[in-house]
Design a protein around this motif. Structure first.
Motif, PDB file in Angstrom:
ATOM      1  N   PRO A  10       0.776  -1.204   0.003  1.00  0.00           N
ATOM      2  CA  PRO A  10       0.001   0.082  -0.125  1.00  0.00           C
ATOM      3  C   PRO A  10       0.714   1.276   0.238  1.00  0.00           C
ATOM      4  O   PRO A  10       0.196   2.317  -0.142  1.00  0.00           O
ATOM      5  N   ASP A  11       2.243   1.255   0.113  1.00  0.00           N
ATOM      6  CA  ASP A  11       3.038   2.351   0.123  1.00  0.00           C
ATOM      7  C   ASP A  11       3.710   2.544  -0.887  1.00  0.00           C
ATOM      8  O   ASP A  11       4.616   3.212  -0.995  1.00  0.00           O
ATOM      9  N   SER A  12       3.514   1.880  -2.094  1.00  0.00           N
ATOM     10  CA  SER A  12       4.407   1.930  -3.040  1.00  0.00           C
ATOM     11  C   SER A  12       3.348   1.919  -4.222  1.00  0.00           C
ATOM     12  O   SER A  12       2.157   1.530  -4.336  1.00  0.00           O
ATOM     13  N   ASP A  13       3.856   2.691  -5.517  1.00  0.00           N
ATOM     14  CA  ASP A  13       3.272   2.908  -6.643  1.00  0.00           C
ATOM     15  C   ASP A  13       2.883   1.479  -7.206  1.00  0.00           C
ATOM     16  O   ASP A  13       3.809   0.517  -6.993  1.00  0.00           O
ATOM     17  N   GLU A  14       1.708   1.132  -7.776  1.00  0.00           N
ATOM     18  CA  GLU A  14       1.583  -0.167  -8.177  1.00  0.00           C
ATOM     19  C   GLU A  14       2.230  -0.733  -9.253  1.00  0.00           C
ATOM     20  O   GLU A  14       2.801  -1.931  -9.214  1.00  0.00           O
ATOM     21  N   GLN A  15       2.942   0.004  -9.909  1.00  0.00           N
ATOM     22  CA  GLN A  15       4.042  -0.461 -11.003  1.00  0.00           C
ATOM     23  C   GLN A  15       5.171  -0.788 -10.569  1.00  0.00           C
ATOM     24  O   GLN A  15       5.938  -1.459 -11.051  1.00  0.00           O
ATOM     25  N   LEU A  16       5.518  -0.224  -9.196  1.00  0.00           N
ATOM     26  CA  LEU A  16       6.791  -0.517  -8.632  1.00  0.00           C
ATOM     27  C   LEU A  16       6.764  -1.213  -7.392  1.00  0.00           C
ATOM     28  O   LEU A  16       7.806  -1.476  -6.709  1.00  0.00           O
ATOM     29  N   VAL A  29     -15.511 -26.498   4.645  1.00  0.00           N
ATOM     30  CA  VAL A  29     -14.337 -25.859   4.999  1.00  0.00           C
ATOM     31  C   VAL A  29     -13.514 -25.661   3.891  1.00  0.00           C
ATOM     32  O   VAL A  29     -13.386 -26.357   3.065  1.00  0.00           O
ATOM     33  N   VAL A  30     -13.159 -24.330   3.825  1.00  0.00           N
ATOM     34  CA  VAL A  30     -12.323 -23.847   2.682  1.00  0.00           C
ATOM     35  C   VAL A  30     -11.226 -23.099   3.255  1.00  0.00           C
ATOM     36  O   VAL A  30     -11.181 -22.442   4.255  1.00  0.00           O
ATOM     37  N   ASP A  31     -10.047 -23.271   2.724  1.00  0.00           N
ATOM     38  CA  ASP A  31      -8.838 -22.608   2.937  1.00  0.00           C
ATOM     39  C   ASP A  31      -8.775 -21.278   2.679  1.00  0.00           C
ATOM     40  O   ASP A  31      -9.200 -20.698   1.682  1.00  0.00           O
ATOM     41  N   THR A  32      -8.580 -20.466   3.810  1.00  0.00           N
ATOM     42  CA  THR A  32      -8.586 -18.898   3.587  1.00  0.00           C
ATOM     43  C   THR A  32      -7.178 -18.289   3.994  1.00  0.00           C
ATOM     44  O   THR A  32      -7.164 -16.973   4.274  1.00  0.00           O
ATOM     45  N   THR A  33      -5.953 -18.985   3.626  1.00  0.00           N
ATOM     46  CA  THR A  33      -4.642 -18.662   4.038  1.00  0.00           C
ATOM     47  C   THR A  33      -4.426 -17.377   3.260  1.00  0.00           C
ATOM     48  O   THR A  33      -4.561 -17.076   2.174  1.00  0.00           O
ATOM     49  N   VAL A  34      -3.635 -16.517   3.835  1.00  0.00           N
ATOM     50  CA  VAL A  34      -2.994 -15.244   3.447  1.00  0.00           C
ATOM     51  C   VAL A  34      -1.521 -15.206   3.540  1.00  0.00           C
ATOM     52  O   VAL A  34      -1.077 -15.907   4.118  1.00  0.00           O
ATOM     53  N   LYS A  35      -0.984 -14.703   2.481  1.00  0.00           N
ATOM     54  CA  LYS A  35       0.514 -14.859   2.299  1.00  0.00           C
ATOM     55  C   LYS A  35       1.230 -13.857   1.685  1.00  0.00           C
ATOM     56  O   LYS A  35       0.834 -13.284   0.661  1.00  0.00           O
ATOM     57  N   LEU A  36       2.251 -13.673   2.180  1.00  0.00           N
ATOM     58  CA  LEU A  36       3.188 -12.452   1.645  1.00  0.00           C
ATOM     59  C   LEU A  36       4.093 -13.065   0.506  1.00  0.00           C
ATOM     60  O   LEU A  36       4.488 -13.802   0.460  1.00  0.00           O
ATOM     61  N   VAL A  37       4.008 -12.337  -0.709  1.00  0.00           N
ATOM     62  CA  VAL A  37       4.523 -12.933  -1.791  1.00  0.00           C
ATOM     63  C   VAL A  37       5.153 -11.624  -2.494  1.00  0.00           C
ATOM     64  O   VAL A  37       5.062 -10.425  -2.673  1.00  0.00           O
ATOM     65  N   PRO A  38       6.402 -12.029  -3.163  1.00  0.00           N
ATOM     66  CA  PRO A  38       7.266 -11.049  -4.107  1.00  0.00           C
ATOM     67  C   PRO A  38       6.458 -10.880  -5.489  1.00  0.00           C
ATOM     68  O   PRO A  38       5.642 -11.748  -5.760  1.00  0.00           O
ATOM     69  N   LYS A  39       6.746  -9.630  -5.715  1.00  0.00           N
ATOM     70  CA  LYS A  39       5.872  -9.301  -7.015  1.00  0.00           C
ATOM     71  C   LYS A  39       6.925  -8.723  -8.075  1.00  0.00           C
ATOM     72  O   LYS A  39       7.951  -7.873  -7.843  1.00  0.00           O
ATOM     73  N   GLY A  40       6.563  -9.038  -9.294  1.00  0.00           N
ATOM     74  CA  GLY A  40       7.714  -8.728 -10.269  1.00  0.00           C
ATOM     75  C   GLY A  40       9.095  -9.636 -10.548  1.00  0.00           C
ATOM     76  O   GLY A  40       9.253 -10.171  -9.534  1.00  0.00           O
TER      77      GLY A  40
END
Length: 131
Positions: free
Chosen positions: A9-15, A34-45
């Motif tokens: 949220p602190d970065s320009d979408e393209q960057l 029962v459905v998996d709803t795991t959230v995960k930090l992922v690298p982008k680009g």
């Protein structure tokens, strides 16, 4: 794979170099209550990295207070959205690139529909960073 990415949220979408993978839809069936709803930090680009990411707070809100309803709001069917000890309270967890890369979660259908038709709720996930 039923996931969407909320970007830094602190970065320009393209960057943005990282994002948080969240469920894009949770579908219950007679067989899948029962459905998996795991959230995960992922690298982008290509230059994406989560190595230095810290204090990523993930929360969630439910439009119908964790109940599925028909389009007119009738025939409420309860479910629980569970992230660790947090059940239906909006808290998912705090992620970082070293120790807590993901938070396991599940959605569990607790009620039963009494009327035919598509029952829905809208969940809104929010990602914020704290210094």
């Amino acid at each position: 794979n039923n996931t969407n990415i909320i970007e830094d949220p602190d970065s320009d979408e393209q960057l943005a170099k990282w994002g948080v993978s969240i469920p894009s839809s949770i579908v219950f069936t007679d067989e899948a209550k029962v459905v998996d709803t795991t959230v995960k930090l992922v690298p982008k680009g290509e230059e994406g990295s989560i190595a230095d990411v810290e204090n990523v707070v993930v929360s969630v809100t439910s439009d119908n207070q964790y109940k599925l309803t028909l389009e007119d709001g009738s025939d409420e069917v309860g479910y629980n959205l569970i992230y660790g000890e947090n059940v239906n309270n909006g808290t998912v967890g705090t992620l970082d690139g070293t120790n807590v890369v993901s938070v396991s979660g599940t959605a569990e259908l607790t009620g039963t529909a009494t009327a035919a038709g598509e029952h829905t709720d809208t969940l809104t996930y929010t990602v914020t960073t704290t210094p």
